[in-house]
Design a protein around this motif. Structure first.
Motif, PDB file in Angstrom:
ATOM      1  N   SER A   1      49.476 -30.138  -0.397  1.00 12.64           N
ATOM      2  CA  SER A   1      48.483 -29.229   0.183  1.00 12.64           C
ATOM      3  C   SER A   1      47.201 -29.968   0.543  1.00 12.64           C
ATOM      4  CB  SER A   1      48.202 -28.041  -0.738  1.00 12.64           C
ATOM      5  OG  SER A   1      47.750 -28.466  -1.995  1.00 12.64           O
ATOM      6  N   GLN A   2      46.805 -30.933  -0.259  1.00 12.19           N
ATOM      7  CA  GLN A   2      45.596 -31.706   0.042  1.00 12.19           C
ATOM      8  C   GLN A   2      45.780 -32.547   1.304  1.00 12.19           C
ATOM      9  OE1 GLN A   2      42.474 -31.636  -1.582  1.00 12.19           O
ATOM     10  NE2 GLN A   2      42.014 -32.629   0.359  1.00 12.19           N
ATOM     11  N   ARG A   3      46.940 -33.185   1.417  1.00 12.67           N
ATOM     12  CA  ARG A   3      47.222 -34.034   2.588  1.00 12.67           C
ATOM     13  C   ARG A   3      47.184 -33.210   3.871  1.00 12.67           C
ATOM     14  NH1 ARG A   3      52.295 -34.924   4.861  1.00 12.67           N
ATOM     15  NH2 ARG A   3      53.308 -34.171   2.972  1.00 12.67           N
ATOM     16  N   TRP A   4      47.845 -32.042   3.865  1.00  5.34           N
ATOM     17  CA  TRP A   4      47.881 -31.227   5.069  1.00  5.34           C
ATOM     18  C   TRP A   4      46.530 -30.576   5.364  1.00  5.34           C
ATOM     19  CZ3 TRP A   4      50.536 -31.404   9.231  1.00  5.34           C
ATOM     20  CH2 TRP A   4      51.847 -31.885   9.214  1.00  5.34           C
ATOM     21  N   THR A   5      45.841 -30.094   4.353  1.00  7.97           N
ATOM     22  CA  THR A   5      44.527 -29.487   4.592  1.00  7.97           C
ATOM     23  C   THR A   5      43.586 -30.515   5.205  1.00  7.97           C
ATOM     24  OG1 THR A   5      44.810 -27.850   2.842  1.00  7.97           O
ATOM     25  CG2 THR A   5      42.553 -28.339   3.499  1.00  7.97           C
ATOM     26  N   THR A   6      43.586 -31.726   4.678  1.00 10.00           N
ATOM     27  CA  THR A   6      42.741 -32.796   5.226  1.00 10.00           C
ATOM     28  C   THR A   6      43.135 -33.111   6.666  1.00 10.00           C
ATOM     29  OG1 THR A   6      42.386 -33.740   3.037  1.00 10.00           O
ATOM     30  CG2 THR A   6      42.015 -35.202   4.925  1.00 10.00           C
ATOM     31  N   ARG A   7      44.435 -33.241   6.932  1.00 15.65           N
ATOM     32  CA  ARG A   7      44.890 -33.536   8.298  1.00 15.65           C
ATOM     33  C   ARG A   7      44.484 -32.428   9.264  1.00 15.65           C
ATOM     34  NH1 ARG A   7      51.002 -34.601  10.613  1.00 15.65           N
ATOM     35  NH2 ARG A   7      50.340 -34.769  12.774  1.00 15.65           N
ATOM     36  N   LEU A   8      44.632 -31.165   8.843  1.00 23.36           N
ATOM     37  CA  LEU A   8      44.266 -30.055   9.711  1.00 23.36           C
ATOM     38  C   LEU A   8      42.775 -30.050  10.014  1.00 23.36           C
ATOM     39  CD1 LEU A   8      46.455 -27.210   8.151  1.00 23.36           C
ATOM     40  CD2 LEU A   8      46.918 -28.531  10.233  1.00 23.36           C
ATOM     41  N   HIS A   9      41.953 -30.292   9.011  1.00 28.40           N
ATOM     42  CA  HIS A   9      40.495 -30.292   9.213  1.00 28.40           C
ATOM     43  C   HIS A   9      40.041 -31.468  10.075  1.00 28.40           C
ATOM     44  CE1 HIS A   9      39.357 -27.540   5.586  1.00 28.40           C
ATOM     45  NE2 HIS A   9      40.240 -26.990   6.396  1.00 28.40           N
ATOM     46  N   GLN A  10      40.670 -32.634   9.900  1.00 23.48           N
ATOM     47  CA  GLN A  10      40.284 -33.803  10.691  1.00 23.48           C
ATOM     48  C   GLN A  10      40.830 -33.744  12.109  1.00 23.48           C
ATOM     49  OE1 GLN A  10      41.566 -37.130   8.277  1.00 23.48           O
ATOM     50  NE2 GLN A  10      39.748 -37.018   6.983  1.00 23.48           N
ATOM     51  N   GLY A  11      42.033 -33.223  12.261  1.00 20.20           N
ATOM     52  CA  GLY A  11      42.675 -33.202  13.576  1.00 20.20           C
ATOM     53  C   GLY A  11      42.300 -32.019  14.445  1.00 20.20           C
ATOM     54  N   PHE A  12      41.843 -30.938  13.826  1.00 20.69           N
ATOM     55  CA  PHE A  12      41.531 -29.712  14.545  1.00 20.69           C
ATOM     56  C   PHE A  12      40.181 -29.174  14.053  1.00 20.69           C
ATOM     57  CE2 PHE A  12      46.102 -30.064  13.995  1.00 20.69           C
ATOM     58  CZ  PHE A  12      46.619 -29.827  15.263  1.00 20.69           C
ATOM     59  N   PRO A  13      39.080 -29.543  14.682  1.00 23.01           N
ATOM     60  CA  PRO A  13      37.768 -29.067  14.219  1.00 23.01           C
ATOM     61  C   PRO A  13      37.685 -27.540  14.091  1.00 23.01           C
ATOM     62  CG  PRO A  13      37.494 -30.800  15.835  1.00 23.01           C
ATOM     63  CD  PRO A  13      38.964 -30.469  15.807  1.00 23.01           C
ATOM     64  N   LEU A  14      38.388 -26.820  14.926  1.00 20.82           N
ATOM     65  CA  LEU A  14      38.402 -25.357  14.834  1.00 20.82           C
ATOM     66  C   LEU A  14      38.917 -24.898  13.469  1.00 20.82           C
ATOM     67  CD1 LEU A  14      38.173 -22.497  16.045  1.00 20.82           C
ATOM     68  CD2 LEU A  14      40.483 -22.826  16.961  1.00 20.82           C
ATOM     69  N   LEU A  15      39.947 -25.562  12.957  1.00 25.96           N
ATOM     70  CA  LEU A  15      40.521 -25.171  11.669  1.00 25.96           C
ATOM     71  C   LEU A  15      39.550 -25.429  10.522  1.00 25.96           C
ATOM     72  CD1 LEU A  15      44.199 -26.375  12.126  1.00 25.96           C
ATOM     73  CD2 LEU A  15      43.183 -24.145  12.660  1.00 25.96           C
ATOM     74  N   LYS A  16      38.752 -26.470  10.654  1.00 26.77           N
ATOM     75  CA  LYS A  16      37.721 -26.724   9.644  1.00 26.77           C
ATOM     76  C   LYS A  16      36.688 -25.606   9.678  1.00 26.77           C
ATOM     77  CE  LYS A  16      34.672 -30.235   7.806  1.00 26.77           C
ATOM     78  NZ  LYS A  16      34.190 -31.616   7.943  1.00 26.77           N
TER      79      LYS A  16
END
Length: 144
Positions: free
Chosen positions: A5-20
């Motif tokens: 969950s940490q790996r994917w949450t980090t990837r989503l926040h870094q790769g998709f600013p909207l998701l952050k």
């Protein structure tokens, strides 16, 4: 939060600013996970969850599911998607992928291995912690 969950949450926040900005989090592990987003930053002027946030969360849940299935070296994109809104949502958003049957998954993996490209149709629901479903998202993803 576990490694998955940490790996994917980090990837989503870094790769998709909207998701952050939506404060999206992946909860769970590889065998059973869901995407969540808090109600506060994802509400509209009618005091319900913003339809764009619901559709975005569903889109990403499907993309993540196919990405996990296809493997780390395979690119995945959405080809088509349609959201059917059922009821207003006035709480935190929870997106869950409805896993396809095993034969569909096997066909996808066989095609990906044989041709280097494959498509996967998925249904994703977005609802709340009580299990109420506010929206159904049907999409097709392409991996290759």
């Amino acid at each position: 939060m576990n490694d998955f969950s940490q790996r994917w949450t980090t990837r989503l926040h870094q790769g998709f600013p909207l998701l952050k900005a939506m404060q999206v989090q992946l909860l769970g592990d590889q065998s059973d996970w869901q995407l969540t987003a808090p109600y506060g930053p994802n509400q509209n002027d009618h005091h319900s969850a913003f339809g764009g946030s619901i559709s975005t969360l569903a889109t990403i849940a499907g993309w993540l599911w196919v990405s996990e299935l296809a493997g780390p070296d395979i690119e995945v994109v959405i080809q088509t998607g349609s959201t059917h809104f059922l009821i207003p949502l006035q709480s935190d958003l929870i997106a869950k992928v409805c896993p396809p049957d095993a034969s569909q998954t096997a066909r996808f993996l066989q095609m990906l291995q044989r041709k280097g490209r494959a498509r996967m149709a998925l249904e994703i629901t977005v609802g709340d912690a009580t299990g109420k479903i506010a929206a159904r998202f049907n999409a097709q993803y392409v991996a290759g």
